[in-house]
Structures are given as structure tokens and as C-alpha cells.
Design an enzyme around this catalytic site. Structure first.
Site, mmCIF file in Angstrom:
data_model
loop_
_atom_site.group_PDB
_atom_site.id
_atom_site.type_symbol
_atom_site.label_atom_id
_atom_site.label_comp_id
_atom_site.label_asym_id
_atom_site.label_seq_id
_atom_site.Cartn_x
_atom_site.Cartn_y
_atom_site.Cartn_z
ATOM 1 C CG ASP A 110 -95.127 7.347 42.261
ATOM 2 O OD1 ASP A 110 -95.932 6.581 42.814
ATOM 3 O OD2 ASP A 110 -95.054 8.565 42.544
ATOM 4 C CB SER B 5 -99.219 8.194 41.726
ATOM 5 O OG SER B 5 -99.170 7.689 43.034
ATOM 6 C CG ASP C 55 -95.903 8.238 45.888
ATOM 7 O OD1 ASP C 55 -96.492 7.173 45.616
ATOM 8 O OD2 ASP C 55 -96.339 9.362 45.555
ATOM 9 C CG ASP D 298 -97.466 4.151 44.615
ATOM 10 O OD1 ASP D 298 -96.277 4.089 44.970
ATOM 11 O OD2 ASP D 298 -98.087 5.222 44.548
#
Length: 564
Positions: free
Chosen positions: A298, A143, A300, A296
């Protein structure tokens, strides 16, 4: 766990990966202890940690161990071998290698896998599980963590991270693995028969669902400029594709578009930190952008900066979510489409402002523990019973979902919503900050903030445990001179109001929350993904200045209480 014994076991292993072997041979004593004093924790939604050699690191051996546990869990489900598992991965170091190692372990157990042909955002992995009707999913990502980290998250057949009941089964299977260095893994050639590569078909289906979210179709976007940065991560192609097709003038921060695992051109990939916006704000000033959005790595979480009175104002996750809610609910109400049984989800550490916005429109609010899996599980429940209709879900940490075709945080959906709301309100002569200020006028002025105490290593873990234990044994009766009128301990599932104890109907978690006489609250919890003890503040004041002043006092008081 004796770190010296574990270190020797690894360095003596005859089949040790050559790169890890070299790292082991150059370790100093303190490095050995940190790498081997414990096992990298596999929690109820997966694991996250620093890359490198050791039982307390992420590497091919600890990844294999995790996959053995997940494979055994998957095999308890009906028709799971044929349904298979979808595997996604981000731009981080070792992500692709870990994805292949995951597929090889699953193939060893006879489980079919679908692997994305290149990096994709986490929400698309969640969507792919549902689209391909798989038994589960794996996402290789850390993340928003620093570049030294990677992680492994597991999903159920609805695209939701495993809830504790099911996640514990995986943990139990993982803990049965006694020797991670000698796990049987089939060859690349043997694994090929179990692997299907996926790409454009899933992409297009996902894009179509995201584009259908629009609450104000055909809105005039001609004078609206959106500046966007994927922070070297996975959201670059999905966001620019979706918004480009819908006709938005999206201006990318090109220096941050390449999927760089070292995050070369950003000070941090975490949208919770103000310094991550530097280049995006500079670009906005250059092109006179209206709204700045950064995802961010990834894809999400979404951070939002809005131009207001000639300045670029960073909005917190709580603030942006409140504005999203106001936009969604007002547009649905104006169109006569707001369901009478609508429900919104947020967590026990999100601001009260979102709940007040929802209640203003007659929308029910249900709170969950921190972790989007709990929101995904709520969606699953009402999807079956039809008792309530999901309308929005969010966490304070910059993550939300608008439509339930994804069961995790989805920054691609959120970018579209931020752009649409920004364009809509601009036509009314308002900025997103104006809308937030209107909400403060209606509901009270809230100031949300965090203190995150970084406590790395064995001593850090002990200190975090000590802080939480001291708070339980010696609960504060006042903070900065303001009386604590109630407290909640989610580990014991109890609410305390003076001498009265009330049972809380919610899953257990190591979280403490203090409600203050002035309507503010403060919560404490150890992070589930980083070596940090976090304190959350939701402070209400007469105006912005008053709320900021009170927040400063509460921050200082909490640090004094815990001895920091």
C-alpha cells in the site's frame, strides 16, 4: 460467542453471497471455530483480517458493518454529508469490491463519496482527504500482511487515522450493529448519485507536493542508480513518476511491478523481512545499483538496501530513519534553515539513535505510542498552536513522513529522500552505511531487532494474553544477567524505578518496556494488526560485533522468561 450458532446463522441466511455460501458449505469443524469464535476486531483505527466467510473474517458483511459505524460517526460532524468521504484501495483480493460496498453503505446514509478510479497508495488517500476538504477517508488495505488478508482503515478530516478518542466512537457505533447479514444497502444505481470518481487531478497535486520536498535541488544524479520494487503494490506509478520527473536513474524490478494480489514474484511483500529483497538485490547486482528501495503493497513503508564495500547491506527502519534525519538536519543547518523550535516524533519502541541525532542538532524529540495516528495528531496540535515546527516523524517499522501534507506513513516521500541522500553522499565518497557508521562513532553502536511470536486462533489469542499477564505479575529484575533499572507499563501509565512510581503522560496501551543497566531496552506488545506478540530490542554495544553478541543473549533470555 457460540461459533456453532453463528455458523448456522450464516449458512441459513437466504441472501448469503454465493461465493461465501460455497465456502461455508465446505468448512471443517476447526475452520468453523476459527471463522466464528469471535468478531473480527474493529480497533480504534479500523480492522484487518483474513478474507473469507465468518464473523472473524473480512467479507462484504463485516465490511458493511464497519461502514455503518463509520457512517454514523461521520454524521456527527458538521456538514459531513456534503463534504463526503474519500475512498482508496490497494491491489489485494476484494479491495475494489470492498471500496464499492463502503460507498454504497455511506450513500445509504446520504453521505457523498470520492472513489479513486484505480488503486492508489495509502499516503495519497491521506493527502486526498485534505486536498478535497472531506470529512474523512477510508483505505481498503492490509498493508504488508500476507495475500490472505485485507483491511479497512479510517481517517479524519486532516488525513490522519482516527485517534482513540474518536476511533472509540466508531467502535461503539459498530458494536451497535446486531445483525451484519441484514444491513440495508442501496443499489448500485442509487449509489451513483453520491459517488464522484477521482484520479489525475489529485495525483498531480500530490506529485507536486512530493517533488517540492527536495533538500538539495539540482543535485548531480548522473552516476547514481536507484533500484526500485513496488512489491506488486500501489507505489509503482507514483514513485517512478516523481523520481523520473526529477531526473533520477530509477531501475524497476519489472517482474514485481504488476499489481498482483497473489504477490507471485516475491517471497513476501513485507520490507521488514530480508527475503522480500531477493529480486531487487539481484537486479542491483546486475546493474551495479547504489541503493535499493522496496515499498510494501500500500506504499506507506519503505525498506532500504545500500551498496557498501561491494556488498548490499539491508538497513533496518531505525537505521535508515537515523540516516534520513542526519541528512535532513545537516542540510537544513548548512542552509541556515533549521528552525529553532523544530520537533521530531518517533515512538516508544523506536531506537534511541534517532533521538540522539536530533538532539545533536538541537531538535526536540517527542515520543508517542505505536501507530502513526499518534504522530499525525502531534502534527495537528502544533499546526494549530505554532509552538513547535514539525521536521520529521517515523516508526521503527519502516514508516516515516517528511512533510506534513500527508498525515500517515509515506513511502513515496521516503523513496525521494533515500535517493537524494544516496546521491548526495555518493558525491562525498560515502555510502548510506558509511553515514550510519559515522553516527555510531558519534552516538554509540545500536543493534535493533525484533522477535514476533505468531499465535493464531482462539488459543493463540489466549497465549498472547497469558504472556503479557505473566510479565506484569512477575516482572523480570534482570535479563541475561543485566539488571533492569526501570520499567514502564503503558497500560497503567506508570514508570517504575525501584520502589518509586512515576506517572507517564501518554495514552494507554498494552505495552511493557524494560530499561537495562547497560543502556539497552526491551519492549513487549501484542500486534494491533496480526496475531503476534512482539518483542522489540534496542541494544547498545562497544561496536557492531559486541552489540550483535549481546542481542543474541537478550533474545535467548527473553524467550526463556516467557516460556517459549
Amino acid at each position: 460467542m457460540d461459533y456453532k450458532t453463528e455458523y448456522q446463522r450464516w449458512i441459513d441466511c437466504p441472501t448469503m453471497d454465493a461465493t461465501l455460501k460455497l465456502e461455508l458449505s465446505t468448512m471443517e469443524e476447526a475452520q468453523k471455530e476459527d471463522a466464528f469464535y469471535t468478531n473480527v476486531e474493529f480497533g480504534t483505527a479500523g480492522m484487518r483480517g483474513v478474507l473469507g466467510a465468518g464473523t472473524n473474517r473480512l467479507n462484504i458483511y463485516t465490511i458493511r458493518k464497519a461502514n455503518v459505524g463509520f457512517a454514523k460517526y461521520i454524521l456527527t460532524l458538521p456538514e459531513s454529508k456534503e463534504k463526503g468521504v474519500v475512498i482508496g484501495y490497494d491491489n489485494r483480493h476484494m479491495s475494489y469490491r470492498f471500496a464499492l460496498e463502503s460507498a454504497k453503505v455511506l450513500a445509504t446514509y446520504g453521505i457523498k463519496t470520492y472513489i479513486f478510479e484505480s488503486l492508489r497508495p495509502t499516503p495519497e488517500l491521506s493527502y486526498a482527504v485534505r486536498y478535497l476538504k472531506c470529512a474523512g477517508g477510508i483505505m481498503i488495505t492490509a498493508s504488508h500482511n500476507p495475500k490472505e488478508y485485507n483491511g479497512y482503515k479510517v481517517y479524519d478530516d486532516t488525513g490522519c487515522q482516527l485517534i482513540p478518542e474518536w476511533g472509540q466512537q466508531v467502535v461503539d457505533f459498530v458494536n451497535e450493529v446486531e445483525d451484519e447479514l441484514n444491513i440495508e444497502v442501496c443499489s448500485d444505481e442509487q449509489a451513483e448519485a453520491f459517488i464522484t470518481w477521482v484520479g489525475e487531478e489529485v495525483d498531480e497535486a500530490y506529485y507536486k507536493e512530493v517533488m517540492a520536498i527536495e533538500f538539495t535541488p539540482n543535485i548531480d544524479k548522473s552516476d547514481f542508480k536507484l533500484v526500485f520494487s513496488p512489491q506488486h503494490g500501489t507505489s509503482n506509478i507514483p514513485v517512478r513518476t516523481v523520481l523520473g520527473r526529477l531526473g533520477y536513474d530509477i531501475i524497476p524490478v519489472l517482474s514485481q511491478c504488476a499489481p498482483d494480489p497473489d504477490y507471485t514474484n516475491t517471497l513476501t511483500p513485507n520490507p521488514e523481512e530480508a527475503r522480500s529483497y531477493d529480486k531487487a538485490i539481484a537486479k542491483a547486482k546486475e546493474v551495479d545499483g547504489d541503493v535499493v528501495v522496496i515499498c510494501d503493497p500500500d506504499g506507506d513503508r519503505l525498506g532500504v538496501v545500500a551498496k557498501h564495500d561491494g556488498e548490499y547491506v539491508l538497513m533496518s527502519g531505525n537505521q535508515s530513519a537515523a540516516v534520513y534525519l542526519e541528512y535532513i538536519l545537516s542540510r537544513l543547518q548548512d542552509a541556515g534553515k533549521l528552525p529553532s523550535n523544530a520537533v521530531m516524533y518517533n515512538t516508544i519502541v523506536t531506537s534511541d539513535l534517532g533521538e540522539l541525532v536530533a538532539n545533536h542538532y538541537g531538535v526536540e524529540v517527542e515520543k508517542t505510542l505505536t501507530g502513526f495516528k499518534f504522530i499525525g495528531d502531534k502534527i495537528r496540535k502544533y499546526e494549530k498552536t505554532q509552538e513547535k515546527q514539525f521536521i520529521f516523524g517515523y516508526e521503527e517499522s519502516y514508516g516515516c513522513v517528511i512533510k506534513e501534507f500527508v498525515r500517515d506513513k509515506d513511502a513515496v516521500q521516503a523513496v525521494l529522500l533515500a535517493a537524494e541522500a544516496g546521491a548526495y553522499y555518493k558525491k562525498q565518497g560515502k555510502t548510506l552505511v558509511d553515514v550510519l557508521n559515522d553516527l555510531y562513532q558519534r552516538h554509540g553502536t545500536f543493534k535493533e531487532s525484533q522477535i514476533a511470536l505468531s499465535k493464531a486462533g482462539a488459543s493463540g489469542a489466549a497465549r498472547i494474553k497469558e504472556i503479557m499477564e505473566n510479565l506484569r505479575q512477575n516482572p523480570p529484575t534482570s535479563i541475561d544477567g543485566v539488571k533492569v533499572v526501570a520499567s514502564e507499563d503503558y497500560q497503567t501509565s506508570k514508570r517504575y524505578e525501584g520502589a518509586t512510581e512515576i506517572d507517564l503522560v501518554i495514552d494507554k496501551s498494552n505495552v511493557l518496556k524494560y530499561f537495562l543497566e547497560d543502556g539497552s531496552w526491551i519492549a513487549a506488545r501484542p500486534s494491533g494488526t496480526e496475531p503476534k506478540c512482539k518483542f522489540y530490542f534496542s541494544i547498545i554495544g562497544k561496536d557492531v560485533e559486541d552489540a550483535a553478541t549481546k542481542t543474541e543473549g537478550y533474545h535467548k533470555a527473553v524467550l526463556e522468561i516467557i516460556g517459549e
